[in-house]
Design a protein around this motif. Structure first.
Motif, PDB file in Angstrom:
ATOM      1  N   LEU A 189       0.855  -1.187   0.000  1.00 55.09           N
ATOM      2  CA  LEU A 189       0.000   0.000   0.000  1.00 55.09           C
ATOM      3  C   LEU A 189       0.893   1.240   0.000  1.00 55.09           C
ATOM      4  N   GLU A 220      -2.221  -9.023   1.576  1.00 57.38           N
ATOM      5  CA  GLU A 220      -2.560 -10.011   0.560  1.00 57.38           C
ATOM      6  C   GLU A 220      -4.031  -9.882   0.200  1.00 57.38           C
ATOM      7  N   LEU A 221      -4.307  -9.959  -1.091  1.00 59.47           N
ATOM      8  CA  LEU A 221      -5.677  -9.865  -1.575  1.00 59.47           C
ATOM      9  C   LEU A 221      -5.962 -11.093  -2.421  1.00 59.47           C
ATOM     10  N   TRP A 229     -11.921  -7.466  -2.575  1.00 61.20           N
ATOM     11  CA  TRP A 229     -10.911  -6.393  -2.435  1.00 61.20           C
ATOM     12  C   TRP A 229      -9.957  -6.394  -3.617  1.00 61.20           C
ATOM     13  N   HIS A 271      -9.340 -14.543   6.512  1.00 63.03           N
ATOM     14  CA  HIS A 271      -9.642 -13.645   5.400  1.00 63.03           C
ATOM     15  C   HIS A 271      -8.495 -12.705   5.094  1.00 63.03           C
ATOM     16  N   ARG A 272      -8.400 -12.364   3.833  1.00 61.66           N
ATOM     17  CA  ARG A 272      -7.353 -11.464   3.365  1.00 61.66           C
ATOM     18  C   ARG A 272      -7.888 -10.033   3.337  1.00 61.66           C
ATOM     19  N   GLY A 273      -7.048  -9.129   2.973  1.00 59.29           N
ATOM     20  CA  GLY A 273      -7.510  -7.746   2.783  1.00 59.29           C
ATOM     21  C   GLY A 273      -6.841  -6.765   3.731  1.00 59.29           C
ATOM     22  N   ALA A 321      -5.207  -4.103   5.939  1.00 62.02           N
ATOM     23  CA  ALA A 321      -5.330  -2.647   6.015  1.00 62.02           C
ATOM     24  C   ALA A 321      -6.084  -2.087   4.810  1.00 62.02           C
ATOM     25  N   PHE A 322      -5.946  -2.734   3.665  1.00 59.20           N
ATOM     26  CA  PHE A 322      -6.649  -2.252   2.471  1.00 59.20           C
ATOM     27  C   PHE A 322      -8.155  -2.341   2.707  1.00 59.20           C
ATOM     28  N   ALA A 323      -8.588  -3.481   3.206  1.00 62.88           N
ATOM     29  CA  ALA A 323     -10.009  -3.683   3.487  1.00 62.88           C
ATOM     30  C   ALA A 323     -10.513  -2.657   4.504  1.00 62.88           C
TER      31      ALA A 323
END
Lengths: 500, 361
Positions: free
Chosen positions: A171, A178-179, A191, B339-341, B343-345
């Motif tokens: 970021l 990880e997405l 995401w 589950h992933r994601g 800080a972005f999530a």
């Protein structure tokens, strides 16, 4: 940030020979395939590992220095244009294929891996990577991901976004997340789907898991010549409506055919005003009868000539002619603008007639070569950059074509992205609130606004397109896509200085 | 105590989001684990927000209000020889198109064609501030702006309340055929799945009933079917049992709607790849969880019996670093496993729902 401070931070991460700061070294990074925009970065770093990329992003965040990630620099929307005062993180040395697992149909790659290399690596297992932008022999997967790249075979296989299963990303503040994952079926909010196509504004993908697909049992391709572009457009719409599901439906007009014949010489049917290329794929037991139906349909739609490439060589020539169309147009004109707006495919005939009308009215030649099956236009607006006012006139025409796409219910970009090029048109396609929400998402992910800023959104103090319609308003949205040579003098412009 | 509000128009949804402290959208209620409101949450029922807004047969796209039933859409498409290739479950029970997107639920046919995320083109939704937001578009190819339509897939009403969706569709095959192949062990079955991953034969669906029963589905021209089935048997290096045509559709409908799951079970969808199946099987076998693998082993359906809390499965999935979502039955938190994601999530959630109007993810 003082120059010394930035350089010493970079020197902690890279050996000197991988930090470029001298003007001649930077020149190659001043622009991408949209050569009408140029900006000089303060430095370019040549990253060789994912850790280096993460460290660089962290240093940029600490110092408040904007950064732009760059793969092969093939963006047609100016997506990898440097930010004045910022740095470029070159990713082309991050070109390792980390893991290929044919049984799970996946491959894990670094962002600098070239698109076509993925298919090459997968080929021994009878698999391939579906997205095939025309620049596939040089463009990188990281760039494909950032701009959700398309290609001729999207019609059946989808865009880049439909082929990316997972990614490890950094970021804009240096946090690594990880997405997605390895499965074709995600769980929870998508995401990853949001990250793909975010034009570098959400950060940099470091490790990307791609979905591979098995080679088809049979591929059948046909070239059909038509007396007008509109007739070819209508034939394409009929193929879609007939319930066949071709893997690609492409159209080239007379100018584009001429350009292709002038360079790669694919040997297309002679004297055609427009050429339709349709490809079917699947089990031979199914495809063979479908192909007969297709041939009949193309003839019924008024084809003057129907040709089937017979050998593998003829087949690849046919696609080479199509995929080299942009560069071939350099054979016709020193400069051109290429747009990639989309219209509903049932309105292709109408859209092409309108482009023809505008071209005639303005006295500007327009070559058309496009993904007809999904309504993705590619008008190439030809002009001479050395001629006073020619660029501006070409840009006006490009703008009108984009407005037409919006009016017909389509999109301003099917595969090149907004980038620098179409920023001022985004508010015309979306409502005020929509753009506001997109901006809020951007600000939430990158509060410092250092990751590829100035792409997708106009700086907030600049007028939107409707207000900027007066002549001489800057910055310009459309640009001159590069022919092989350096940008034409006078056509290139500096990026507006950032106000943040 | 939970109140329910029957929305008749988009503005009402906007007002409801602004007026209430916590809201949760609900469509047909066929995936109750996602749409059952915790205490103090107002349900926004969208089942009256129905209707196909636009459908042009020749365009192979449609736009429908979120509460439109999948059945209505499928019927309209079928009249024109088209279908929803992602094969959404629970259509007969009243699933709505908004609910299908919110759950990110696709059926066995996603093996070949792709899931909900591969067919969604555009969305109109109400965000946590009560604003009406549009993303994507109505054309099949579009790279303009952030891909909000994809973000809505699997969002389970936690990022916004969808009002309208645009999707692309495919022409429907005219004939189908199914073959059953019984293999002695799980390893044998997985070996076949791995082999089929790289062969030049178009399979529409590939489901595994552990330990060793495979279901393979073909589609296309009826005249070509026998030849292709024979080619399939040659590729498998063993004969299969062809399912009689009259049973074929019913069989897949049952698979799609998870008819094999025990009454009242919490069915969990787990994302994985075939390589991960043996370790999951080793954990599941002793605790007797009914299950089935779909899409060539890219997803598992696990049926957690009513008497067992989903927390147990949550812990198990975490230990295997697998992610899942509970669709039916009930669950304190429907997102189970790892589950992933990160800080972005969190940042995306904070931008779309700064005041926490929607449930946590």
């Amino acid at each position: 940030v003082p120059r010394d401070e930035l350089l010493s931070a970079l020197a902690e991460i890279y050996p000197q020979d991988r930090i470029l700061t001298r003007r001649p070294e930077l020149a190659a990074y001043e622009s991408d395939a949209l050569t009408s925009f140029r900006a000089t970065p303060r430095a370019v770093v040549l990253a060789e590992s994912r850790d280096e990329v993460v460290e660089t992003v962290r240093a940029c965040h600490r110092l408040g220095v904007p950064f732009v990630a760059r793969g092969s620099g093939t963006s047609l929307s100016g997506g990898s244009l440097p930010v004045e005062g910022g740095i470029v993180i070159a990713l082309n040395r991050l070109n390792r294929i980390l893991r290929l697992d044919p049984q799970q149909r996946i491959v894990v790659v670094e962002p600098g891996v070239i698109n076509q290399q993925v298919t090459k690596a997968a080929a021994p297992h009878n698999l391939f990577y579906a997205p095939d932008p025309s620049s596939q022999s040089i463009c990188s997967i990281g760039g494909n991901l950032a701009f959700n790249a398309g290609g001729a075979h999207c019609l059946k296989h989808g865009m880049t976004s439909n082929s990316i299963l997972g990614a490890k990303v950094v970021l804009p503040d240096g946090e690594v997340v990880e997405l997605g994952g390895e499965s074709t079926e995600p769980v929870g909010p998508d995401w990853l789907g949001l990250f793909v196509g975010s034009e570098g504004l959400f950060g940099i993908a470091l490790e990307i898991t791609l979905r591979l697909v098995p080679n088809a049992d049979a591929t059948r391709t046909v070239l059909a010549a038509y007396e007008s572009l509109e007739a070819a457009g209508k034939a394409a719409a009929r193929v879609v409506a007939a319930g066949l599901l071709p893997v690609a439906i492409e159209i080239m007009d007379k100018l584009a055919i001429e350009a292709a014949e002038g360079s790669v010489k694919p040997g297309y049917p002679e004297g055609a005003e427009a050429l339709l290329i349709v490809e079917l794929e699947g089990d031979h037991e199914t495809v063979d009868p479908e192909f007969e139906t297709l041939l009949e349909l193309l003839r019924d739609a008024g084809a003057t000539d129907v040709v089937q490439p017979e050998t593998a060589e003829e087949h690849s020539k046919c696609w080479e002619g199509r995929k080299s169309a942009f560069s071939s147009v350099g054979w016709l004109s020193p400069d051109y603008i290429v747009q990639d707006g989309v219209v509903p495919r049932t309105r292709l005939g109408e859209a092409l007639a309108e482009i023809g009308r505008l071209s005639e009215e303005r006295g500007i030649r327009v070559a058309n070569v496009f993904h007809a099956g999904d309504g993705n236009l590619h008008p190439l607006i030809l002009f001479k950059g050395s001629e006073e006012g020619a660029l501006e006139r070409a840009e006006d025409l490009a703008g009108e074509i984009l407005q037409m796409c919006i009016r017909l219910g389509g999109s301003i970009t099917g595969e090149h992205g907004i980038g620098m090029e179409k920023r001022k048109y985004l508010p015309d396609m979306f409502g005020e609130t929509d753009v506001e929400v997109m901006r809020e998402l951007w600000h939430a992910v990158d509060p410092a606004r250092i990751a590829n800023r100035s792409k997708m959104f106009l700086p907030e103090d600049e007028p939107s397109r409707s207000e900027a319609a007066e002549p001489d308003a800057e910055p310009s949205a459309a640009g001159v896509a590069g022919t092989a040579g350096p940008p034409t003098d006078g056509a290139a412009r500096e990026e507006e200085p950032s106000t943040r | 105590v939970s109140a329910t509000l029957q929305a008749q128009a988009g503005e009402e949804v906007q007002r409801a989001v602004r007026a209430h402290e916590r809201v949760l959208p609900r469509g047909g209620g066929t995936k109750p684990a996602l749409s059952s409101p915790p205490q103090g949450t107002t349900t926004i029922d969208l089942s009256d927000l129905t209707g196909i807004v636009e459908y042009e047969r020749e365009e192979l796209t449609f736009t429908a209000r979120a509460g439109t039933s999948v059945r209505e859409i499928s019927d309209a498409l079928a009249e024109n020889g088209q279908f929803l290739p992602f094969d959404p479950p629970f259509a007969q029970a009243g699933a709505t198109i908004g609910g299908v997107v919110a759950a990110g639920a696709s059926g066995p046919l996603r093996y070949r064609s792709g899931g909900v995320r591969d067919f969604i083109l555009g969305v109109r939704f109400v965000d946590g501030k009560g604003r009406l937001v549009s993303g994507g578009g109505r054309v099949v190819k579009n790279a303009a702006g952030f891909d909000l339509p994809k973000l809505m897939v699997g969002s389970a009403g936690r990022l916004g309340v969808m009002l309208e969706l645009s999707m692309k569709v495919f022409p429907a095959p005219t004939a189908w055929a199914t073959m059953r192949v019984d293999l002695p062990t799980l390893d044998d079955a997985l070996e076949v799945i791995g082999r089929l991953a790289t062969v030049p034969l178009d399979l529409e669906a590939l489901d595994l009933e552990p330990p060793g029963r495979l279901w393979l589905r073909l589609a296309g021209d009826s005249e070509a079917m026998s030849a292709r089935l024979e080619r399939l048997e040659r590729l498998l290096e063993r004969p299969g049992e062809r399912v009689p045509d009259e049973e074929e559709a019913t069989l897949w409908e049952a698979a799609r709607d998870l008819a094999w799951a025990p009454e009242g079970a919490s069915v969990v969808k787990v994302a994985l790849v075939p390589r991960r199946i043996p370790e999951l099987e080793r954990e599941l076998e002793p605790i007797r969880i009914a299950r089935r693998y779909s899409s060539g082993g890219n997803l598992a359906w696990l049926a957690c019996p009513r008497e067992r809390p989903t927390e147990e499965l949550d812990a198990l999935l975490r230990s295997l670093d697998l992610a899942g979502v509970v669709l039916t039955g009930s669950a304190a938190n429907p997102l189970v496993g790892a589950h992933r994601g990160g800080a972005f999530a969190r940042r995306v959630k904070s931008a779309l729902d700064p005041d926490g109007k929607f449930l946590e993810i």
